[in-house]
Design a protein around this motif. Structure first.
Motif, PDB file in Angstrom:
ATOM      1  N   GLU A  29       0.836  -1.204   0.000  1.00 55.43           N
ATOM      2  CA  GLU A  29       0.000   0.000   0.000  1.00 55.43           C
ATOM      3  C   GLU A  29       0.868   1.249   0.000  1.00 55.43           C
ATOM      4  O   GLU A  29       0.600   2.204  -0.741  1.00 55.43           O
ATOM      5  N   ARG A  30       1.922   1.243   0.812  1.00 58.99           N
ATOM      6  CA  ARG A  30       2.826   2.395   0.879  1.00 58.99           C
ATOM      7  C   ARG A  30       3.568   2.568  -0.440  1.00 58.99           C
ATOM      8  O   ARG A  30       3.748   3.701  -0.907  1.00 58.99           O
ATOM      9  N   ASN A  83       2.515   1.834  -3.369  1.00 53.55           N
ATOM     10  CA  ASN A  83       1.535   2.410  -4.296  1.00 53.55           C
ATOM     11  C   ASN A  83       1.390   3.913  -4.062  1.00 53.55           C
ATOM     12  O   ASN A  83       1.259   4.688  -5.002  1.00 53.55           O
ATOM     13  N   GLU A  84       1.439   4.332  -2.799  1.00 52.84           N
ATOM     14  CA  GLU A  84       1.336   5.755  -2.463  1.00 52.84           C
ATOM     15  C   GLU A  84       2.591   6.525  -2.864  1.00 52.84           C
ATOM     16  O   GLU A  84       2.511   7.715  -3.165  1.00 52.84           O
ATOM     17  N   ARG A  96       1.308   7.955  -9.019  1.00 57.53           N
ATOM     18  CA  ARG A  96       0.786   9.246  -8.565  1.00 57.53           C
ATOM     19  C   ARG A  96       0.505  10.189  -9.735  1.00 57.53           C
ATOM     20  O   ARG A  96      -0.172  11.194  -9.570  1.00 57.53           O
TER      21      ARG A  96
END
Length: 149
Positions: A123-124, A126-127, A133
């Motif tokens: 998840e991180r 992906n962020e 982004r």
């Protein structure tokens, strides 16, 4: 000499992407648009860029967390919508990372929650990924984790 772009069948789609100090990358359009299936097309390159960016962030985050990754593969997929005009866009890309990690001591707080920690690292990643982004469609991930004992 040829007829150039006299019509849509008259010109080749083959090209090479190049950058100083790097090997050339053979490119073409998608086979649906008269391209060479043996060459990379822009759609494949975008999906590959998303997968590569995610992998590099994930590996960095894993190393920082003390998790030893011993294997990583991905088979990403992209979904596109095409309009009657021929224009189109991606509506979603799904990353499918298959990660192998070395098992941790279950007495270690991180070891007790290894799978949860790995999911949070995805998840991180992906962020943090610059490419994810920068796109205007969802980039999802469906990871598989294998624990090497």
């Amino acid at each position: 000499m040829g007829v150039g772009t006299a019509d849509h069948r008259a010109y080749g789609r083959e090209h090479r992407a190049s950058a100083q100090g790097k090997p050339d990358l053979p490119g073409s359009s998608d086979p649906a648009f008269r391209g060479d299936p043996a060459r990379w097309n822009p759609e494949e390159l975008l999906v590959a860029s998303l997968a590569q960016c995610h992998m590099l962030w994930f590996l960095s985050l894993a190393a920082s967390a003390g998790i030893v990754v011993t294997g990583y593969t991905d088979r990403p997929t992209g979904t596109m919508a095409e309009e009657p005009s021929g224009a189109g866009q991606f509506t979603e890309v799904t990353l499918n990372p298959d990660v192998t990690v070395r098992d941790l001591d279950p007495r270690d707080a991180l070891g007790a929650n290894l799978l949860t920690t790995i999911e949070s690292l995805h998840e991180r990643a992906n962020e943090m990924c610059f490419i994810a982004r920068s796109v205007n469609f969802a980039v999802r991930h469906l990871p598989t984790t294998r624990i090497e004992r």
